[in-house]
Design an enzyme around this catalytic site. Structure first.
Site, PDB file in Angstrom:
ATOM      1  N   LEU A  10       0.851  -1.189   0.000  1.00  0.00           N
ATOM      2  CA  LEU A  10       0.000   0.000   0.000  1.00  0.00           C
ATOM      3  C   LEU A  10       0.886   1.237   0.000  1.00  0.00           C
ATOM      4  O   LEU A  10       2.097   1.160   0.224  1.00  0.00           O
ATOM      5  CB  LEU A  10      -0.901  -0.004   1.243  1.00  0.00           C
ATOM      6  CG  LEU A  10      -1.857  -1.199   1.347  1.00  0.00           C
ATOM      7  CD1 LEU A  10      -2.513  -1.226   2.714  1.00  0.00           C
ATOM      8  CD2 LEU A  10      -2.905  -1.137   0.241  1.00  0.00           C
ATOM      9  N   ALA A  11       0.259   2.396  -0.233  1.00  0.00           N
ATOM     10  CA  ALA A  11       1.053   3.622  -0.281  1.00  0.00           C
ATOM     11  C   ALA A  11       1.847   3.794   1.017  1.00  0.00           C
ATOM     12  O   ALA A  11       3.038   4.100   0.999  1.00  0.00           O
ATOM     13  CB  ALA A  11       0.146   4.821  -0.522  1.00  0.00           C
ATOM     14  N   GLU A  12       1.179   3.618   2.159  1.00  0.00           N
ATOM     15  CA  GLU A  12       1.870   3.638   3.450  1.00  0.00           C
ATOM     16  C   GLU A  12       1.257   2.602   4.379  1.00  0.00           C
ATOM     17  O   GLU A  12       0.048   2.363   4.351  1.00  0.00           O
ATOM     18  CB  GLU A  12       1.795   5.013   4.133  1.00  0.00           C
ATOM     19  CG  GLU A  12       2.685   6.076   3.531  1.00  0.00           C
ATOM     20  CD  GLU A  12       1.976   6.875   2.460  1.00  0.00           C
ATOM     21  OE1 GLU A  12       2.658   7.599   1.726  1.00  0.00           O
ATOM     22  OE2 GLU A  12       0.746   6.753   2.362  1.00  0.00           O
ATOM     23  N   THR A  13       2.114   2.024   5.185  1.00  0.00           N
ATOM     24  CA  THR A  13       1.683   1.141   6.272  1.00  0.00           C
ATOM     25  C   THR A  13       2.165   1.765   7.572  1.00  0.00           C
ATOM     26  O   THR A  13       3.323   2.172   7.681  1.00  0.00           O
ATOM     27  CB  THR A  13       2.276  -0.271   6.111  1.00  0.00           C
ATOM     28  OG1 THR A  13       1.840  -0.818   4.862  1.00  0.00           O
ATOM     29  CG2 THR A  13       1.835  -1.177   7.236  1.00  0.00           C
ATOM     30  N   PHE A  28       5.750   3.541   6.578  1.00  0.00           N
ATOM     31  CA  PHE A  28       6.616   2.967   5.545  1.00  0.00           C
ATOM     32  C   PHE A  28       5.826   2.820   4.249  1.00  0.00           C
ATOM     33  O   PHE A  28       4.695   2.318   4.244  1.00  0.00           O
ATOM     34  CB  PHE A  28       7.125   1.585   5.964  1.00  0.00           C
ATOM     35  CG  PHE A  28       8.130   1.611   7.077  1.00  0.00           C
ATOM     36  CD1 PHE A  28       9.482   1.468   6.811  1.00  0.00           C
ATOM     37  CD2 PHE A  28       7.722   1.778   8.394  1.00  0.00           C
ATOM     38  CE1 PHE A  28      10.417   1.485   7.844  1.00  0.00           C
ATOM     39  CE2 PHE A  28       8.637   1.804   9.432  1.00  0.00           C
ATOM     40  CZ  PHE A  28       9.984   1.655   9.164  1.00  0.00           C
TER      41      PHE A  28
END
Length: 229
Positions: A10-13, A28
């Site tokens: 995903l774009a960010e975790t 991240f």
């Protein structure tokens, strides 16, 4: 954490650890750790309230690489207290102009990204950038924006971050920490609504107070799971 984020893709975790005065929070992308992220912070606050880790009336304090960030609830809205990150006029390197491939009205540099103003909303929406060129810039990403033709919104934007492992982010809260001051100066108002015109799309409310950008949005839980290894 980086391996988990790569697996999630995903774009960010976001990753949370409880501490006595709040939570440590790190973000991240599939490729690297970032210094500021809006939507994963919004989601983190939502989960803490939704799962009963905190009373819904209690603000959340997050300790991050960008300092202490706060989240509060107001009805069905979640408001994030973030640092404003205004851009300053900058020269456009060749890779930026080649990557955008459109007439540019303004180029600025925020602490994280390039901010580029285009001539119209339609140009922002139809933009097909050269992601290979943009990946060579050495910034987290590139924000592209224009004034909105829809009276419901003050401006539109898109966010490309191929150098950070994200071709195009669906909605980028932290980009509005730069977009807010940019459009506040041009429109003469401190409360704005932006629409990020990705294929998914999404609105972000921005309220500027001094050197802070308060970002408003909503969240729902769509998935629960457990990582075993």
């Amino acid at each position: 954490m980086q391996h988990v984020a790569q697996e999630m893709n995903l774009a960010e975790t976001a990753f949370l650890v409880r501490r006595p005065d709040g939570f440590d929070l790190r973000w991240f992308t599939p490729a690297l750790e970032v210094d500021l992220c809006g939507h994963a912070t919004l989601a983190s606050a939502h989960v803490l309230w939704e799962e009963g880790h905190l009373p819904t009336t209690q603000p959340v304090r997050f300790h991050t690489r960008s300092g202490v960030l706060a989240a509060t609830r107001d009805g069905d809205m979640i408001w994030l207290d973030f640092p404003a990150t205004p851009s300053h006029p900058a020269d456009a390197p060749p890779d930026l102009r080649d990557g955008i491939g459109a007439a540019v009205l303004y180029v600025g540099r925020s602490p994280f990204d390039y901010l580029v103003e285009l001539e119209s909303e339609s140009r922002v929406r139809s933009l097909a950038p050269d992601l290979t060129a943009l990946a060579r810039l050495g910034t987290r990403g590139v924000i592209v924006t224009a004034r909105s033709t829809d009276p419901a919104y003050d401006f539109v934007s898109r966010f490309f971050a191929p150098g950070s492992g994200i071709a195009e982010d669906p909605v980028t809260g932290s980009a509005h920490c730069a977009l807010g001051p940019f459009w506040a100066d041009r429109l003469g108002k401190k409360e704005l609504v932006g629409y990020q015109a990705s294929s998914r799309g999404g609105a972000v409310r921005v309220r500027l107070e001094g050197d802070r950008a308060h970002l408003g949005g909503q969240a729902v839980t769509v998935l629960r799971g457990e990582l075993l290894h």
